[in-house]
Design a protein around this motif. Sequence first.
Motif, PDB file in Angstrom:
ATOM      1  N   GLN A  41      44.375  46.264  35.326  1.00  0.00           N
ATOM      2  CA  GLN A  41      43.855  47.411  35.893  1.00  0.00           C
ATOM      3  C   GLN A  41      43.715  48.467  34.964  1.00  0.00           C
ATOM      4  OE1 GLN A  41      46.685  46.144  38.451  1.00  0.00           O
ATOM      5  NE2 GLN A  41      45.132  44.690  39.059  1.00  0.00           N
ATOM      6  N   THR A  66      44.734  45.855  46.797  1.00  0.00           N
ATOM      7  CA  THR A  66      44.313  44.332  46.630  1.00  0.00           C
ATOM      8  C   THR A  66      44.557  43.872  45.217  1.00  0.00           C
ATOM      9  OG1 THR A  66      42.293  43.003  45.975  1.00  0.00           O
ATOM     10  CG2 THR A  66      41.951  45.314  45.625  1.00  0.00           C
ATOM     11  N   SER A  67      45.101  42.825  44.996  1.00  0.00           N
ATOM     12  CA  SER A  67      45.575  42.572  43.685  1.00  0.00           C
ATOM     13  C   SER A  67      44.339  41.780  42.775  1.00  0.00           C
ATOM     14  CB  SER A  67      46.338  40.927  43.729  1.00  0.00           C
ATOM     15  OG  SER A  67      45.593  39.903  44.565  1.00  0.00           O
ATOM     16  N   LEU A  68      42.939  42.036  43.348  1.00  0.00           N
ATOM     17  CA  LEU A  68      41.834  41.825  42.511  1.00  0.00           C
ATOM     18  C   LEU A  68      41.887  40.178  41.954  1.00  0.00           C
ATOM     19  CD1 LEU A  68      40.808  45.320  41.095  1.00  0.00           C
ATOM     20  CD2 LEU A  68      39.662  44.152  43.254  1.00  0.00           C
ATOM     21  N   GLN A  69      42.465  39.429  42.608  1.00  0.00           N
ATOM     22  CA  GLN A  69      42.583  37.905  41.865  1.00  0.00           C
ATOM     23  C   GLN A  69      41.594  37.101  42.646  1.00  0.00           C
ATOM     24  OE1 GLN A  69      46.646  36.525  41.955  1.00  0.00           O
ATOM     25  NE2 GLN A  69      47.502  38.446  41.497  1.00  0.00           N
ATOM     26  N   TYR A  90      37.755  35.882  43.364  1.00  0.00           N
ATOM     27  CA  TYR A  90      36.312  36.148  42.840  1.00  0.00           C
ATOM     28  C   TYR A  90      35.385  35.875  44.139  1.00  0.00           C
ATOM     29  CZ  TYR A  90      32.059  35.180  40.348  1.00  0.00           C
ATOM     30  OH  TYR A  90      30.546  35.137  40.065  1.00  0.00           O
ATOM     31  N   SER A 135      36.697  40.401  43.093  1.00  0.00           N
ATOM     32  CA  SER A 135      37.500  40.909  41.898  1.00  0.00           C
ATOM     33  C   SER A 135      36.585  41.591  40.670  1.00  0.00           C
ATOM     34  CB  SER A 135      38.278  39.734  41.259  1.00  0.00           C
ATOM     35  OG  SER A 135      37.236  38.790  41.085  1.00  0.00           O
ATOM     36  N   GLN A 136      34.985  41.283  40.916  1.00  0.00           N
ATOM     37  CA  GLN A 136      34.269  41.632  39.801  1.00  0.00           C
ATOM     38  C   GLN A 136      33.600  42.827  40.486  1.00  0.00           C
ATOM     39  OE1 GLN A 136      34.232  39.810  37.183  1.00  0.00           O
ATOM     40  NE2 GLN A 136      35.904  39.002  38.282  1.00  0.00           N
TER      41      GLN A 136
END
Length: 242
Positions: free
Chosen positions: A218, A189-192, A194, A197-198
Motif C-alpha cells: 500500500q 480492506t486488504s485489497l486482495q 480483483y 483491488s485495482q
Amino acid sequence: MTSSYQHHATLVNYMYQSKHTVILTGAGMSTESGIPDFRSRSGWWKDIDPLTVATEEALHKNYDLFHEFYSARLKGLGDIKPHKGHFIIAKWEQDGLVQSVATQNVDGLHHEAGSQNVDQLHGSIHSFRCHDCGMKGVKQQFLEKESCSNCGGHFRPNVVLFGEALPDDAWDSALFHIQKADLVIVIGTSLQVYPVSQLPRMTSGKTAFINKEIGSEQSFFDVTIEGSAGEALSVIEQLLNS
Ligand code: APR
Ligand code: ZN
C-alpha cells in the motif's frame, strides 16, 4: 497537534481541495459494528476455505454447506447497526465533502447510516433470487431452503460469489466516480480481491488508505493512516470542524 495526527491533517487538506471525493470500503469498515471481516485473525476465512462455500461450484455441489454459511452470516446480522464511522461518511456526503461510496460489503450499513450514493460492488446479502431462473425470492424462502416455485431451483442471496461477474451498474458507476475523483479514500480492506483491488490505481486523484494493517503493497498511497476506521474518521471529522 501530535505528529500521529499529521497524516489525518494531510487528508483533511486533500478533502478541502477535492471537488470529487470517493470512499471505497471493505469488511474492515464493518468490524466495529460486530461483523467479522475475512482475512484478519478473527475473519471468516480463518476457519473456512472460501472456495468451499463462496463459489457457484459450492452452491451446486454442496448446497447444504453453502446454505449453512450464508444462513449463519444472515443470522449474524440480526441486530447489527452502523457505527460512528458509517454516520460520519453519510454526513460528509450530506455536507458535499463526499460524492460517492463504493463498497465491497454486502451488509447494507452505509445505506442504513444514510449514505445515498452507494455502489455495492459485491452485491447485497439482504436480497435473494433463484440461482437457476433468476426469480426474485425472500429471506424466509432462502433460510427455509424452499425450492423455486418457477423451476424447482435453489435460492441464494444476491452476493457476488468468487468467479462471478460484479453487477454492471455498480461497477460502471464506481469506475465513473473513481476516474472523476480528485481524492479516493480507501477504508478497511486488504485489497486482495480483483477487480476492486485495482480501483485505487485507476484514479488520477490523490489516494488515502485507512486500515488496521498497512503493508508495503500500500506504499503507493499518498497518505496512510494505521488504525481503526471509526477512530480515524472521528479524528478527521474533528479536524474538519476545528
Ligand atoms: N478498522 C480498520 N481496518 C480494519 C478494521 C477496523 N476496525 N477491522 C479490520 N480491518 C482491516 C483488516 O486489517 C484487513 O486488512 O480491514 C481489512 C479487511 O480485509 P478483508 O478481511 O480481506 O476484507 P475485504 O478486503 O473487504 O475482502 C474483500 O473478499 O471474501 C471476499 O467478498 C468478500 O468482499 C469481500 C472481499
Ligand atoms: Zn427458479
